[in-house]
Enzyme design. Structure first.
Site, PDB file in Angstrom:
ATOM      1  N   GLU A 190       3.126 -29.975  -8.281  1.00 43.43           N
ATOM      2  CA  GLU A 190       3.906 -30.480  -9.399  1.00 43.43           C
ATOM      3  C   GLU A 190       4.074 -29.529 -10.589  1.00 43.43           C
ATOM      4  O   GLU A 190       5.073 -29.591 -11.288  1.00 43.43           O
ATOM      5  CB  GLU A 190       3.286 -31.795  -9.903  1.00 43.43           C
ATOM      6  CG  GLU A 190       3.293 -32.914  -8.877  1.00 43.43           C
ATOM      7  CD  GLU A 190       4.703 -33.322  -8.480  1.00 43.43           C
ATOM      8  OE1 GLU A 190       5.563 -33.448  -9.359  1.00 43.43           O
ATOM      9  OE2 GLU A 190       4.931 -33.472  -7.262  1.00 43.43           O
ATOM     10  N   SER A 455      21.486 -56.117  26.620  1.00 45.13           N
ATOM     11  CA  SER A 455      22.706 -56.913  26.832  1.00 45.13           C
ATOM     12  C   SER A 455      23.314 -57.431  25.533  1.00 45.13           C
ATOM     13  O   SER A 455      24.453 -57.930  25.546  1.00 45.13           O
ATOM     14  CB  SER A 455      22.406 -58.093  27.756  1.00 45.13           C
ATOM     15  OG  SER A 455      22.128 -57.635  29.070  1.00 45.13           O
TER      16      SER A 455
END
Length: 582
Positions: A190, A455
């Site tokens: 950072e 399906s």
């Protein structure tokens, strides 16, 4: 005659005084200035010669000779190396006339003073005023703000779906309780200049500006500035916020030690998995205390600070981990040998839960979080503000969904991954959502995970056939097994049921006859037609669909759609062809 003699003597004296040795040749001929008319030197009786441009005349008052002054100004300008300005002689304001070079210098000087005033003096004064007006946040104030409870409600707007309060697992550490390897990993991720900067980093700010202009990524906020942002909860990109944040960061660096700042920061930031603070994060991801973390584990936690909600995303977390390890080596916080030996850490898979959102309802909370984040409401912001969240989840529908799945899937094989999503076709609102039990054996949200639709895809085989003008009573051969051109295997119906010619599309849909839909896709609509129908129904790019694989006819092969996406697409049929985002 006496006056004339005096004038002649003055002129002769001036001519003599005008001769001076040449600087280049001191022993050579002298340099003679241009002669001046005698008329320019009329001197009043009984007075000594005056200055050339300030002399008294016989009339008793000062005369003004423009022609003479023009010649003198020309001589001065010539000696300065500048061209005379014709406009200067016409101003007639009685002020000394400036050459073009002098005016240019004066303009540059004024501009320089103005620049210093606007870009140096004013900012310094504004900085000083802001410095004395702002207060720096205290860790206890931030923790109190983060302890707010976020309430989530069912679709009726009054019944509580769950509460989100994260403060229960927070542990406040002292500076000496946080190991150096964790601090260095956070610096690497950072703010690598944290230990030396004054709360802000000028080079970091310039890099951020460059990224904004070039489309790059990366901000310029230091750890101290991020801590200020945690305190305020404001994440908008206004100049006012950035200015105040910068001044507060500078003031904090003056009033607190670096050890105090990094400790306060690591006690308050969010790491994902419901963990506030680095101690809670160490337990959530590795099941151990922070002082037992190794460099790889420290780098993992540091890497996910930027996007804690993606802490369980392996691809993102590993990319950030590699970056942090590289930065630690670059800054001398890991030796090249240590960096080379580092391995991506294994994350514990304990049950993911948030107070009030355990089991299947944890996944509802996760989907809400993603939607809010897409709208600009980060998880930290929601918690900091203590928002009330009103959902589309119907209490009765949710209870029925959970009950139904458990009854249907009872005694089924464990590798069958259950999911159920119910969507209101008129609004696109999700009425019920079940992605799995979310227990210790399985924390995957299967309702949001792409997989073979099977399906369930067959209605979308029929859509392009409708576009060709054929309807539900078009007839095909539904016998089993059948072979098709380009398909290397026989295609069979489930349990090898038969639907011989003529087998209508309507009957094939009711009985899920595979061979009929293979026939439609291979010989008439093609895989690309099915993909187009799915996209028109709202299936997004998160799904994987092949425009060349005929296996899409029965939802197999590499074709993947999440149950949530499939439900949203099916809702388009129920809404008379109108798709609404779910």
């Amino acid at each position: 005659p006496a006056a004339a003699g005096a004038a002649a003597g003055a002129a002769a004296g001036y001519a003599a005084a005008s001769r001076r040795p040449s600087p280049a040749h001191p022993d050579g001929p002298t340099e003679t200035l241009p002669p001046i008319d005698e008329a320019d030197y009329r001197i009043a009786p009984s007075r000594e010669p005056e200055l050339l441009t300030h002399r008294y005349h016989d009339s008793g008052f000062e005369q003004h000779d423009p022609a003479g002054e023009d010649r003198i100004n020309a001589m001065v300008a010539e000696s300065d190396g500048a061209e005379p300005d014709a406009d200067d002689a016409d101003e007639g304001d009685g002020k000394p006339q400036l050459t073009r070079k002098q005016r240019r210098r004066r303009l540059i000087k004024r501009l320089a003073f103005g620049f210093v005033g606007v870009f140096v003096v004013v900012p310094i004064v504004a900085f000083a005023i802001t410095y004395f007006l702002v207060d720096i946040p205290k860790p206890a104030e931030i923790i109190a703000a983060q302890s707010k409870t976020v309430n989530y409600y069912f679709s009726d707007g009054t019944t509580l779906l769950g509460r989100d309060s994260q403060d229960g697992n927070r542990v406040i550490l002292k500076p000496e309780q946080i190991p150096e390897v964790v601090k260095k990993a956070v610096y690497a991720a950072e703010d690598e200049t944290f230990e030396t900067n004054s709360g802000f980093d000028i080079m970091g700010i310039l890099r951020a500006v460059r990224n904004q202009l070039t489309g790059g990524v990366g901000g310029g906020s230091t750890i101290t500035q991020q801590y200020i942002k945690q305190a305020t909860g404001y994440d908008d990109y206004s100049l006012t916020r950035k200015w105040t944040e910068l001044v507060k960061a500078f003031k904090m660096s003056n009033e607190l030690s670096k050890s105090e700042i990094i400790t306060a920061y690591l006690n308050t930031i969010y790491f994902g998995r419901g963990a506030y603070g680095v101690q809670a994060a160490a337990q959530a991801y590795f099941g151990k205390d922070v002082d037992k973390l190794n460099p790889s584990q420290a780098a993992y936690l540091a890497g996910i600070i930027q996007a804690p909600s993606r802490g369980d995303n392996r691809e993102y977390a590993e990319r950030r981990w590699n970056y942090v390890i590289g930065q630690m080596k670059e800054n001398g916080w890991l030796t090249p040998e240590q960096a080379a030996e580092a391995e991506f850490p294994k994350i514990v898979s304990g049950e993911r839960r948030i107070k009030g959102f355990t089991g299947p309802r944890f996944f509802i909370k996760e989907r809400i979080r993603q939607e809010l984040n897409a709208l600009g409401f980060t998880e930290d912001k929601v918690r900091l503000e203590g928002y009330k969240i009103y959902t589309t989840i119907n209490k009765r529908a949710q209870a029925l969904a959970e009950q139904t799945v458990r009854e249907v899937m009872k005694d089924q094989p464990k590798n069958l991954r259950e999911a159920l999503v119910a969507i209101d076709p008129n609004t696109g609102g999700v009425k019920a959502y079940y992605g799995g039990e979310n227990d210790k054996s399985d924390q995957v949200d299967w309702a949001n995970t792409p997989r073979n639709p099977g399906s369930a895809i067959k209605p979308f085989d029929f859509v392009p056939l409708l576009k060709q003008g054929k309807g539900p009573y078009a007839a095909y051969d539904g016998s089993s097994p059948r072979t098709f051109p380009g398909v290397g295997v026989e295609i069979r119906n489930s349990e090898n049921v038969q639907c011989p010619m003529p087998c209508t599309v309507k009957e094939a849909m009711e009985r899920s006859i595979n061979t009929v839909f293979y026939d439609i896709v291979v010989n008439e609509v093609k895989p690309s037609g099915v993909v187009q129908a799915l996209k028109e129904a709202g299936v997004q790019n998160t799904s994987k669909l092949s425009e060349t694989s005929v296996n899409i006819a029965i939802g197999g092969g590499d074709n993947m759609i999440s149950p949530k996406a499939a439900a949203a697409a099916d809702a388009t049929f129920a809404a008379a062809g109108i798709h609404r985002d779910a």
